[in-house]
Scaffold this motif. Structure first.
Motif, PDB file in Angstrom:
ATOM      1  N   GLY A 170      58.408  18.331  -3.804  1.00  0.00           N
ATOM      2  CA  GLY A 170      57.933  18.737  -2.472  1.00  0.00           C
ATOM      3  C   GLY A 170      56.510  18.257  -2.238  1.00  0.00           C
ATOM      4  N   ILE A 171      55.759  19.016  -1.430  1.00  0.00           N
ATOM      5  CA  ILE A 171      54.358  18.626  -1.174  1.00  0.00           C
ATOM      6  C   ILE A 171      53.521  18.994  -2.396  1.00  0.00           C
ATOM      7  CG2 ILE A 171      52.366  18.872   0.360  1.00  0.00           C
ATOM      8  CD1 ILE A 171      54.220  19.938   2.497  1.00  0.00           C
ATOM      9  N   VAL A 172      52.644  18.079  -2.778  1.00  0.00           N
ATOM     10  CA  VAL A 172      51.788  18.304  -3.941  1.00  0.00           C
ATOM     11  C   VAL A 172      50.330  18.407  -3.483  1.00  0.00           C
ATOM     12  CG1 VAL A 172      51.012  17.331  -6.142  1.00  0.00           C
ATOM     13  CG2 VAL A 172      53.366  16.930  -5.371  1.00  0.00           C
ATOM     14  N   LEU A 173      49.636  19.385  -4.040  1.00  0.00           N
ATOM     15  CA  LEU A 173      48.185  19.484  -3.828  1.00  0.00           C
ATOM     16  C   LEU A 173      47.503  19.010  -5.103  1.00  0.00           C
ATOM     17  CD1 LEU A 173      45.554  20.473  -2.436  1.00  0.00           C
ATOM     18  CD2 LEU A 173      46.038  22.756  -3.366  1.00  0.00           C
ATOM     19  N   SER A 185      54.677  17.734   5.228  1.00  0.00           N
ATOM     20  CA  SER A 185      55.999  18.324   5.222  1.00  0.00           C
ATOM     21  C   SER A 185      57.011  17.387   5.895  1.00  0.00           C
ATOM     22  CB  SER A 185      55.884  19.663   5.949  1.00  0.00           C
ATOM     23  OG  SER A 185      57.058  20.310   5.942  1.00  0.00           O
ATOM     24  N   GLY A 186      56.637  16.861   7.055  1.00  0.00           N
ATOM     25  CA  GLY A 186      57.510  15.894   7.748  1.00  0.00           C
ATOM     26  C   GLY A 186      57.702  14.658   6.881  1.00  0.00           C
ATOM     27  N   CYS A 187      56.652  14.245   6.238  1.00  0.00           N
ATOM     28  CA  CYS A 187      56.718  13.037   5.408  1.00  0.00           C
ATOM     29  C   CYS A 187      57.644  13.248   4.203  1.00  0.00           C
ATOM     30  CB  CYS A 187      55.316  12.645   4.951  1.00  0.00           C
ATOM     31  SG  CYS A 187      55.327  11.144   3.978  1.00  0.00           S
ATOM     32  N   PHE A 188      57.596  14.446   3.640  1.00  0.00           N
ATOM     33  CA  PHE A 188      58.470  14.717   2.483  1.00  0.00           C
ATOM     34  C   PHE A 188      59.946  14.557   2.891  1.00  0.00           C
ATOM     35  CE2 PHE A 188      60.764  17.969  -0.158  1.00  0.00           C
ATOM     36  CZ  PHE A 188      60.818  17.184  -1.303  1.00  0.00           C
ATOM     37  N   GLU A 189      60.265  15.038   4.102  1.00  0.00           N
ATOM     38  CA  GLU A 189      61.651  14.883   4.589  1.00  0.00           C
ATOM     39  C   GLU A 189      61.985  13.396   4.747  1.00  0.00           C
ATOM     40  OE1 GLU A 189      63.780  17.354   4.687  1.00  0.00           O
ATOM     41  OE2 GLU A 189      62.114  18.594   3.993  1.00  0.00           O
ATOM     42  N   GLY A 237      59.023  10.827  -5.009  1.00  0.00           N
ATOM     43  CA  GLY A 237      59.417  11.118  -3.633  1.00  0.00           C
ATOM     44  C   GLY A 237      58.663  12.299  -3.027  1.00  0.00           C
ATOM     45  N   CYS A 238      57.474  12.577  -3.536  1.00  0.00           N
ATOM     46  CA  CYS A 238      56.675  13.704  -3.006  1.00  0.00           C
ATOM     47  C   CYS A 238      55.567  13.188  -2.091  1.00  0.00           C
ATOM     48  CB  CYS A 238      55.995  14.453  -4.152  1.00  0.00           C
ATOM     49  SG  CYS A 238      57.136  15.143  -5.344  1.00  0.00           S
TER      50      CYS A 238
END
Ligand code: SIN
Length: 479
Positions: free
Chosen positions: A144-147, A54-58, A170-171
């Motif tokens: 966003g974050i991808v699983l 989450s921090g990395c996505f920002e 950029g995810c």
């Protein structure tokens, strides 16, 4: 050997080895020997990985597409520089012949290179405004974050074709690789870190209790996208898990590819194509030719040529370059394939080529041709995932098109014909998303890979591949 067996490897969280947790043992399917132990991630570790992602996505929002593209190019180069080592790892943990593993490394790297290029082409649009006082545009940004959940049959390529477009968009990405082939995933992530990928942009969570871990991750609204390659049964289950949090999903699921040889086909080239479309990875691909329809007028000649080619295939350890067919992934996979063969024979199929007992040891299975296959048999309706060719006669284009389309999946299909009008008609009529026309090898990072009907949702690779990881944002600005 370049890979030291018996070592302990680690899940990768926040760019570092996750050096605690239960160990998962990884075995060589060719001989059952232990390859490595890997530290697993539990639910708490998964929560931490989401926080980091989450921090990395920002952080990724502040990077340019050009910067991400440069990282991807470096990753591509590192994968290619390590081709031999990665190929050996693929063969050790997955079993495929070493020449196929080398080709898989190039294929996997090809996705990284392709999306390094695509990163800089995520264009939005300028929309004619509805009043003179407005400026209207649409922009693309990472979802966003991808699983990502990846299978064992292509332990490298199925990962790069998900992680590379996600990062290009950029995810940040959390990967749960197959518990049968986690070593390739770990090595790949280490190379990505070496290439300069941000620590939270690509994390690898290994687990032998994947259901619990995945259900937990899928319940999180911070994760905005699921991408999965695997069976239709599991794909449906995962898709339902996305509903609560309205996650987007790309699902690359099962196939049941028809391979049609029309009467005008060049028989030699059709046999060549079938050898690739069927025997790549011992038949363990979702685009493998599953039902081979041959026009009755050319059947005798086709079968005569096919028998000679199949009889020349050598079965054995993938590390020895003399062998064409490696082991199946597990005993269970082999017994499932044998059951399909037994059921077909009970219902009237005949075995054209008899396998030798010696080649059948362990998880190895000799190539086989079954004739007189029909739709009363289980083998007609299921993905075989083994080196078994099923032959079905047909008399007319209309008849074979109806048979080809009578399944609820629509991934790949192949057909051989030298009649241009027939090629156009059949291309339109087949309910499959990828067609090999006088060609048995269709995989290509620059082309959209995916399926129709219950073969899944979305496309990977090609110009479409990055769209799966992008949101469209509409901006209406008063000026
Ligand atoms: C698959 O079997 O899932 C992928 C095959 C390919 O990409 O060629």
């Amino acid at each position: 050997m370049m890979f030291n067996t018996g070592q302990t490897l680690h899940s990768i969280i926040n760019g570092a080895d996750h050096n605690r947790g239960d160990l998962l043992s990884v075995y060589n399917p060719a001989d059952g020997s232990l390859l490595a132990n890997v530290t697993q991630a539990n639910i708490d570790d998964a929560d931490f990985a989401v926080e980091i992602a989450s921090g990395c996505f920002e952080q990724l929002k502040t990077t340019t597409a050009q910067t991400r593209s440069t990282v991807l190019y470096r990753w591509y180069q590192l994968i290619m520089d390590n081709q031999s080592r990665l190929a050996e790892i693929i063969t050790l943990e997955q079993g495929k012949p070493i020449q196929e593993s080398k080709a898989e490394v190039v294929y996997a790297a090809g996705y990284v290179r392709w999306f390094a290029q695509q990163a800089e082409r995520s264009y939005g649009t300028v929309i004619p405004p509805h009043t003179p006082n407005h400026q209207v545009t649409s922009h693309k940004q990472g979802v966003g974050i991808v699983l990502g959940i990846t299978p064992w049959n292509f332990p490298l390529a199925m990962i790069t074709r998900k992680v590379a477009p996600a990062y290009a968009a950029g995810c940040s990405f959390i990967l749960k690789p197959s518990e049968l082939t986690p070593i390739s995933a770990i090595e790949l992530a280490k190379l990505a870190l070496q290439a300069g990928i941000e620590e939270g942009a690509f994390q690898v969570l290994v687990s032998d209790k994947p259901q619990t871990l995945i259900e937990h991750l899928n319940s999180k609204s911070a994760i905005r996208k699921l991408t999965f390659t695997g069976s239709t049964r599991v794909g449906k289950l995962l898709y339902t898990q996305c509903v609560d949090t309205m996650k987007r999903a790309s699902l690359e699921l099962g196939g049941n590819a028809p391979f049609i040889v029309f009467e005008s086909a060049n028989i030699e080239s059709a046999v060549d194509g079938l050898m690739i479309a069927k025997f790549r990875n011992a038949g363990q691909t979702c685009i493998a030719a599953n039902r081979v329809f041959v026009h009755r007028d050319i059947k005798a000649e086709f079968v005569a040529q096919l028998k000679r080619r199949v009889a020349s295939l050598k079965v054995g350890s993938g590390l020895n370059a003399d062998f064409d067919i490696g082991p199946l992934i597990t005993e269970a996979a082999k017994s499932k394939a044998k059951q399909l063969v037994e059921d077909a024979i009970e219902h009237g199929a005949t075995q054209v080529i008899q396998s030798s007992e010696k080649q059948q040891a362990g998880t190895f299975m000799s190539p086989m041709i079954l004739d007189k296959v029909n739709s009363d048999m289980d083998i007609y309706h299921h993905e075989i995932f083994a080196p078994v060719i099923t032959l079905i006669d047909f008399d007319s284009e209309l008849q074979v098109m109806a048979m080809a389309n009578e399944v609820n999946v629509g991934l790949a299909a192949y057909f051989y014909s030298s009649c241009l009008k027939q090629i156009a008609r059949v291309s339109r009529g087949l309910d499959f998303a990828m067609l090999g026309i006088n060609e048995g090898a269709i995989s290509n990072p620059a082309a959209p890979f995916g399926g129709m009907k219950e073969s899944g949702l979305g496309r990977e690779g090609g110009a479409e591949g990055i769209d799966e990881y992008l949101e469209t944002k509409y901006l209406c600005q008063r000026i």
